[in-house]
Write an enzyme that holds these catalytic residues in place. Structure first.
Site, PDB file in Angstrom:
ATOM      1  N   HIS A   1       0.875  -1.153  -0.272  1.00  0.00           N
ATOM      2  CA  HIS A   1       0.044  -0.068  -0.273  1.00  0.00           C
ATOM      3  C   HIS A   1       1.094   0.960   0.045  1.00  0.00           C
ATOM      4  O   HIS A   1       0.351   2.325   0.157  1.00  0.00           O
ATOM      5  CB  HIS A   1      -1.147  -0.425   0.775  1.00  0.00           C
ATOM      6  CG  HIS A   1      -0.628   0.544   2.413  1.00  0.00           C
ATOM      7  ND1 HIS A   1      -0.410  -0.800   3.367  1.00  0.00           N
ATOM      8  CD2 HIS A   1      -0.064   1.732   3.073  1.00  0.00           C
ATOM      9  CE1 HIS A   1       0.414  -0.296   4.185  1.00  0.00           C
ATOM     10  NE2 HIS A   1       0.452   1.648   4.658  1.00  0.00           N
TER      11      HIS A   1
ATOM     12  N   ASP B   1      -0.845  -7.302   0.911  1.00  0.00           N
ATOM     13  CA  ASP B   1       0.149  -6.018   1.912  1.00  0.00           C
ATOM     14  C   ASP B   1       1.476  -6.474   2.092  1.00  0.00           C
ATOM     15  O   ASP B   1       1.757  -5.648   2.966  1.00  0.00           O
ATOM     16  CB  ASP B   1      -0.754  -5.973   2.488  1.00  0.00           C
ATOM     17  CG  ASP B   1      -0.701  -3.968   2.661  1.00  0.00           C
ATOM     18  OD1 ASP B   1      -0.637  -3.216   4.011  1.00  0.00           O
ATOM     19  OD2 ASP B   1       0.586  -3.515   1.634  1.00  0.00           O
TER      20      ASP B   1
ATOM     21  N   SER C   1       4.394   2.505   8.255  1.00  0.00           N
ATOM     22  CA  SER C   1       3.866   1.221   7.424  1.00  0.00           C
ATOM     23  C   SER C   1       4.839   0.735   6.540  1.00  0.00           C
ATOM     24  O   SER C   1       5.924   1.219   5.741  1.00  0.00           O
ATOM     25  CB  SER C   1       2.930   1.714   6.348  1.00  0.00           C
ATOM     26  OG  SER C   1       1.660   2.233   7.061  1.00  0.00           O
TER      27      SER C   1
END
Length: 638
Positions: free
Chosen positions: A434, A483, A578
């Site tokens: 992502h 992901d 992230s």
């Protein structure tokens, strides 16, 4: 009078080892025979370090000043080799003997910080200045490109005109030419091998360019990167020129010329086809390469003195066999039909006087490489097992604590940190898919490794560019599944104390119970916060998928996810973390268990963070990182 062989060898990076790490020092003992070199060192520990980096040294003996009346033999360091890995010990009062640390992993270091009081380390004095302390003198030595060691006369030195004098010194072999007991004098070594120099370094490699000036050594290497690493750890090499395997003069092919100059830089350079030049990395701050080279060279034979020939299955096993054998420095694995039996082929284990091949041949049916025993990891896996001990509730990390952590930054009109990632190989970073939502162009990304503070990044800070972004084929934007993404860097990275890969878990690793897990990143310290300057860390417990599913009833928590967090909240990953690592320590080894993916807010009560479970994607990672010669390019202990 003892004959000391100053500067007749240079530090080899790919040296032999004995089986097992032996750190014991033997008091009042001296190894008899086996001498390969001798020098002066201030203590047994420094003598042991020189033995560790010498191409043939397995054992050493040291004579302190108090152990012998002969002034010329005081502080004598004797480096020794043995076919069997041992030598007879004889009693000698005051002598200290021991083993090379080549086999001791994280104890391998050329850094030596000690200050020696009451001794004068002699050498070529090339710079004298007045300073206020011995620490300032050592700092000046560290920041002078030619200084190897120094002596400082204290304020109580018997001659007033010499008080507070700082003498910067060098010698042909990098060690003192003599050491004398002298009151009110303190001596020590440059801290450049500790990656503490403020000089700065040139990391560029210059194609088709030859440097001039004085040659200090000549060796054979398979490429310019091995040449540069040897230059970095040679006591007098400041820059180098490498002649490739297609250089016009056959006798000079693969020759690595180690060079120096009075000024510290080349006085001139000449355009030359099929030459490559560059600089020692010893003056780099926080980015020294490891003193080993792990690459395997297909279609190449390394010549040298034959130690042993054994049948093994695969070139990687051949490298492991060389690494474990007492004196092996490099190897060749042959695929010639006459050298193979069933699934096994001949592994030729070899050595030389200087630790480098005596001959390099191309276009063969062999693959060659070096022993890995001077790799700081101390095992067959290059991934690191060491640390010192979007983060909400986290604390500041320290240098080298999480050497696999990278910062993924985007440069459009301005540059900013966007995601974290984990170094898993020389040319591979693992992160979250992502992170690339809306930013799929590889040219806008810059990858920074080996850093702690984002504020240290300037326009001159080295960074990696992306060669390829590989997003999992089943990943969909705005969904939490699959992901995961791989980044292939345009150029491979050197491993250093501050820049090493994290070990990957075994395939399908679902039964291991991890109790010591950490999340790291520069992300927000609260939900509506800002990117942190210093890399943050937080110790965080794993949560079962069943418990996690109860907290996220509107989402599907799959077996390809792992959750972590405190029931009461307060500590978690957040925006900017992230793609970064969730790492856990088990049986002394750190493994990349998860990739920071998603969560409901940051550090909310009963809302754990959700991470991509790396073990479930090992087949995919292996498939994508597999090289053309079948050698996996990421690091796994399994």
């Amino acid at each position: 009078m003892i004959l000391f062989k100053q500067a007749t060898y240079f530090i080899s990076l790919f040296a032999t080892v004995s089986c097992g790490c032996l750190t014991q020092l033997y008091e009042n003992a001296f190894f008899r025979g086996g001498d390969v070199a001798s020098m002066y060192t201030p203590n047994a520990q420094y003598c042991q370090m020189r033995c560790t980096f010498h191409p043939r040294c397995l054992l050493f003996s040291f004579l302190p000043a108090s152990s012998i009346n002969d002034m010329e033999k005081r502080f004598g360091c004797f480096l020794k080799d043995s076919v069997t890995g041992t030598l007879p010990k004889v009693h000698r009062t005051g002598a200290v003997s021991g083993h090379s640390l080549k086999q001791c992993g994280h104890q391998i270091s050329a850094c030596h910080r000690d200050i020696y009081k009451g001794v004068d380390m002699r050498g070529v004095n090339f710079n004298v200045s007045k300073v206020s302390s011995v620490e300032e003198c050592q700092k000046r030595c560290t920041s002078n490109i030619r200084c190897q060691f120094f002596s400082y006369a204290t304020q109580t030195f018997h001659k007033a005109e010499y008080r507070n004098n700082c003498l910067l010194k060098y010698s042909p072999g990098g060690t003192p030419t003599a050491i004398k007991v002298l009151s009110n004098v303190e001596s020590g070594f440059s801290l450049k091998p500790c990656a503490l120099s403020e000089i700065g370094c040139h990391m560029n490699i210059f194609q088709h360019l030859a440097f001039s000036d004085v040659d200090v050594a000549r060796v054979l290497t398979p490429d310019a990167f091995v040449c540069r690493t040897i230059c970095t750890y040679h006591p007098n090499c400041l820059f180098f020129t490498f002649y490739t395997n297609v250089w016009k003069i056959e006798s000079q092919r693969n020759v690595c010329l180690l060079k120096t100059s009075e000024s510290g830089t080349p006085s001139s350079s000449t355009p030359q086809e099929n030459t490559i030049s560059g600089y020692s990395l010893l003056t780099c701050k926080r980015t020294l390469p490891e003193p080993c080279h792990s690459k395997i060279y297909p279609g190449v034979d390394f010549g040298g003195e034959e130690l042993n020939v054994t049948f093994v299955k695969g070139v990687n096993v051949c490298q492991e066999t060389c690494t474990k054998m007492i004196r092996c420095q490099f190897f060749t694995y042959s695929l010639l039909p006459e050298d193979c039996k069933e699934e096994k082929c001949k592994c030729f284990l070899r050595l030389s006087m200087d630790g480098s091949p005596t001959r390099i041949a191309y276009g063969t049916q062999g693959s060659s490489g070096y022993s890995l025993r001077l790799c700081n990891t101390g095992d067959n896996s290059v991934c690191t097992t060491k640390t010192s001990t979007r983060i909400v509730g986290g604390t500041n990390s320290s240098w080298g604590e999480w050497p696999w952590q990278v910062s993924l930054q985007v440069k459009l009109t301005a540059q900013r940190h966007l995601c974290g990632g984990s170094l898993i190989g020389h040319q591979w970073v693992l992160t979250a898919a992502h992170c690339f939502d809306g930013l799929p162009l590889q040219d806008v990304w810059r990858i920074y490794s080996g850093i702690l503070n984002l504020s240290d990044i300037t326009k001159d800070t080295p960074f990696s560019q992306i060669k390829e972004i590989i997003i999992h084929q089943n990943y969909k934007v705005s969904e939490g599944n699959h992901d995961i993404a791989l980044i292939k860097l345009q150029a491979p990275l050197n491993y250093t104390e501050f820049q090493k890969p994290i070990c990957l878990p075994s395939k399908g690793d679902t039964s291991t119970i991890y109790t010591n897990c950490w999340v790291t990143g520069w992300g927000f310290s609260k939900e509506k916060g800002e990117i942190q300057n210093i890399l943050q860390k937080v110790n965080i417990p794993l949560v079962t998928n069943e418990e996690c599913q109860k907290r996220y009833q509107d989402y599907k928590i799959t077996q390809r996810m792992v959750c972590a967090g405190y029931k009461e909240g307060g500590k978690d990953a957040c925006k900017g973390d992230s793609g970064g690592p969730l790492v856990c320590k088990h049986n002394g080894m750190w493994r990349l268990v998860g990739i920071t993916s998603w969560g409901e807010g940051c550090a909310r009560r009963e809302q754990p963070g959700v991470y991509t479970k790396v073990a479930e994607y090992m087949d995919w990672i292996l498939e994508k990182t597999q090289s053309s010669d079948g050698k996996a390019q990421m690091q796994s202990p399994a």
